[in-house]
Design an enzyme around this catalytic site. Structure first.
Site, short mmCIF file in Angstrom:
data_model
loop_
_atom_site.label_atom_id
_atom_site.label_comp_id
_atom_site.label_asym_id
_atom_site.label_seq_id
_atom_site.Cartn_x
_atom_site.Cartn_y
_atom_site.Cartn_z
N GLY A 2 0.83 -1.20 0.00
CA GLY A 2 0.00 0.00 0.00
C GLY A 2 0.86 1.25 0.00
O GLY A 2 1.84 1.32 0.75
N GLU A 61 -2.55 -9.41 4.93
CA GLU A 61 -2.00 -9.76 6.24
C GLU A 61 -2.14 -11.25 6.53
O GLU A 61 -2.21 -11.67 7.68
CB GLU A 61 -2.64 -8.94 7.35
#
Ligand SMILES: CCCCC/C=C\C/C=C\C/C=C\C/C=C\C/C=C\CCCCC(=O)SCCNC(=O)CCNC(=O)[C@H](O)C(C)(C)COP(=O)(O)OP(=O)(O)OC[C@H]1O[C@@H](n2cnc3c(N)ncnc32)[C@H](O)[C@@H]1OP(=O)(O)O
Ligand code: FAD
Length: 633
Positions: free
Chosen positions: A155, A398
């Site tokens: 990101g 994640e």
């Protein structure tokens, strides 16, 4: 872990140039990004000013205040990775001297966490980016040897970050020491141009998260000082000596932090969806219950309560379990700081299954909230579609859900074997020993009885997995093959374990504090906790019938109690979502605003569509009219 003081809502929401004239859904991909950078920079500036005045509080419990930025952005903040992973990775994995050096510019640098590659996300030992020590120059040389080794997904990597923490295979004197973390500057601070030897860009439009600026990064003989390897756990000395970590998995610590945090994050996502859908269901009148009476609030349909109240309860479950898991995380981090890693496997197992269950549940429950709002839930202005695409991304990032559940299953099987050998187990899995030694009670139709029953399911399925693996091994499979052959059941064991944990922690934490609460509040919280536990007992009735002494009559009584709880919660439903205290400016929903002016807000929002700027769009004259006239009879 550094936490950033979060600006008070009033301060942030009072800033004029943080408001959007044109709803984001009418901006182009590029305009969307530029718009969130404009707003994010203001927020970043506020964070910088605030952080100068106040001490960072280490190990601060998760607070969703940072989600103010989501309200302002009405989407994901491209600076989020800086706070969620870049800074925590440095504070968790760098020496104090390195932290002082790398973070000396404070908010002057913007970072991300570059681990996933085009070819690898789950299997970290398969990552291809290399960091090779050059003894002569006291540097590491970073390379992306293949297209699949390009960093892909981080990101903020495309156009926002000027630094990153990179996970790369460490090579010293020809030997590979596995994945390690490196602090890397990727853009010039002044010009923001990519540094020579790098190929940078964004990965393109996604299902959601479109303002996160997920990017790609390729290295070509890119040099960094040797000191840029994060060396808290393992070191490479000037002479090329490699000092290995006490536990190679400490390198993965930043992922544990985010997984722990996500439980609280999902509580907040669900609180928003529940607020929107319950308030709308109180405003919306549709159809009759009694034929001779006026149209009812759709919230009076029991099936609507069944769809929505579980989201209210689940938000509280995740909030309470999120704080419980955070306390476990903080304690384990403290122990590691003192040199003890005994509880790291348990924390890893807990964070894996709870991250998975919370993100999966948030996804389908937000979708259920949307569907419960009929067509209007499908409008972008309801904000339910964005909440859904943002929440469901967390099922993958994640740590992909399947993969993480298998990690927890690995821990359950190991714990089962220890129980069989009579070893004592941590409290979070001690029920396996009780089951193995046949020390368990008959079914009771109480919250504690349900929790005990759900634990029996975990023990029974875990035992079945262990026997399945043993059966495959005895038929000649290697252990890893036998593991793979049993993976459908292993996933079931982890899912059951996660659900039992959530029910147990939710019920007993509420029960523990209820004496300190006003009677009314204690009653309502207990109703929510009991609703949650009863809901899942009914959902898992098949497993309970197999692994416990529950009867059909017990189940009928549970169904009756569940419906009683829906009726008890109904009068407080709007008050319960109001108590999430999410301001309209952060809720960003035409359906969920506090004043209930749904239809006026929907029309106001519709008129903002650029298409409504004129009564006849130019395409009529350019394209439609010629065809209509040509075929006019
Ligand atoms: C300005 C406004 C903004 C302000 C913001 C302010 C504050 C914000 C602060 C916080 C916000 C936090 C969160 C916000 C929400 C979202 C975050 C935002 C965006 C999304 C970011 C997403 C980032 C990423 O996706 S990073 C990449 C993630 N990738 C992964 O997770 C990879 C998954 N794979 C693995 O973890 C591993 O590879 C594996 C699956 C575990 C397999 O590894 P392997 O080596 O094969 O291991 P094996 O199975 O053999 O097991 C070996 C052994 O190791 C143990 N183990 C494995 N992993 C760990 C671990 N992590 N910790 C401890 N132990 C581990 C495992 O148990 C085995 O042990 P044993 O042998 O059984 O004993
Ligand atoms: C919105 C978003 C933001 C992200 N942000 C970041 C970021 O900031 N930084 C970063 O480094 N990464 C980031 N990621 C990447 C993310 O961490 C990876 O997508 C994730 O780890 C999964 O890896 P993968 O996509 O390569 O899937 P793979 O690892 O290829 O897995 C694909 C599928 O294969 C199956 N599978 C894989 N391994 C196993 C196994 N061992 N057993 C059984 N089945 C298996 C599963 O079904 C899995 O879904 C982001 C991803 C998304 C979607």
């Amino acid at each position: 872990m550094k936490c950033y003081p979060v600006p008070r809502e009033n301060l942030v929401l009072s800033i004029d140039n943080l408001k959007d004239d044109i709803p984001e859904e009418y901006l182009s991909h590029k305009e969307c990004y530029e718009n969130v950078i404009r707003k994010g920079s203001v927020l970043y500036d506020i964070f910088s000013e605030l952080s100068k005045d106040r001490k960072h509080k280490a190990h601060q419990a998760p607070s969703n205040a940072y989600r103010i930025s989501d309200g302002i952005m009405q989407n994901v903040n491209p600076f989020l990775l800086h706070f969620a992973l870049f800074v925590p990775a440095i504070t968790n994995q760098a020496t104090p001297e390195q932290q002082a050096e790398f973070l000396k510019h404070g908010f002057g640098i913007i970072g991300t966490y570059a681990q996933t590659e085009l070819g690898h996300g789950t299997f970290l030992r398969g990552l291809e980016t290399t960091a090779t020590l050059d003894l002569e120059t006291d540097e590491f040389v970073l390379n992306s040897p293949t297209l699949t080794s390009y960093k892909w997904w981080p990101g903020g990597l495309g156009h926002t970050a000027n630094h990153c923490v990179v996970m790369a295979q460490l090579y010293v004197k020809g030997k590979c020491h596995g994945p390690h973390l490196f602090f890397v500057q990727i853009r010039d601070i002044e010009t923001h141009e990519p540094l020579p030897g790098l190929k940078l860009g964004e990965i393109g439009a996604k299902m959601g998260f479109n303002t996160a600026d997920n990017g790609f990064l390729g290295f070509h003989n890119f040099r960094i000082p040797r000191n840029n390897m994060l060396m808290k756990n393992s070191q490479v000395l000037k002479d090329g000596t490699y000092v290995e970590s006490k536990n190679e998995k400490l390198t993965y610590g930043s992922m544990v932090f985010v997984r722990v945090y996500l439980l609280s994050d999902m509580a907040y996502m669900l609180a928003r969806a529940a607020t929107i859908s319950v308030r709308y269901s109180a405003v919306r009148h549709q159809s009759h219950i009694k034929p001779d009476e006026p149209e009812v609030q759709i919230l009076d349909f029991v099936i609507q309560q069944h769809k929505l109240f579980i989201s209210i309860a689940t938000s509280h479950a995740f909030k309470i379990c999120g704080l419980w898991l955070w306390q476990t995380y903080s304690k384990v981090m403290e122990d590691i700081g003192k040199g003890s890693m005994d509880r790291l496997p348990e924390l890893h197992a807990l964070s894996c299954c709870l991250k998975t269950t919370s993100t999966r549940d948030a996804g389908w429950l937000i979708e259920q909230c949307r569907l419960a709002c009929g067509g209007h839930g499908y409008l972008m202005s309801s904000n339910l579609p964005s909440l859904y695409t943002t929440a469901t991304a967390a099922i993958t990032y994640e740590g992909e859900s399947t993969v993480l559940l298998l990690q927890t299953a690995r821990y359950l099987i190991k714990s089962w074997k220890r129980a069989m050998e009579g070893e004592s187990l941590p409290a979070t899995v001690s029920f396996l020993s009780e089951y193995f030694n046949k020390r368990y009670n008959k079914w009771e139709n109480t919250p504690k009885g349900i929790v005990d029953g759900l634990k029996l399911v975990v023990a029974g399925v875990t035992k079945m997995c262990a026997e399945s693996i043993q059966k495959h091994v005895s038929r000649g499979q290697q252990y890893e093959e036998a593991w793979n052959s049993s993976s459908v059941q292993l996933i079931k064991a982890s899912e059951a374990y996660s659900r039992a944990l959530l029910c147990e922690v939710f019920w007993f934490e509420v029960d523990k504090v209820s004496s300190t609460l006003s009677n009314n509040l204690a009653v309502v919280l207990k109703q929510l906790a009991e609703l949650y536990i009863t809901y899942w007992a009914l959902e898992k009735r098949g497993d309970l019938l197999v692994y416990t002494t529950i009867s059909k009559d017990d189940l009928d009584k549970l169904q009756e109690r569940y419906e009683e709880l829906l009726a008890l919660i109904r009068p407080n439903a709007v008050g319960l979502v109001d108590s999430f205290d999410i301001r309209d400016e952060i809720l960003c929903s035409t359906l969920g605003a506090y004043d209930g002016r749904v239809y006026e807000r929907m029309m106001e929002h519709a008129l903002k569509s650029p298409l409504n700027a004129e009564t006849v769009n130019q395409s009529f004259h350019k394209y439609m009219k010629p065809v209509i006239l040509k075929h006019k009879i």
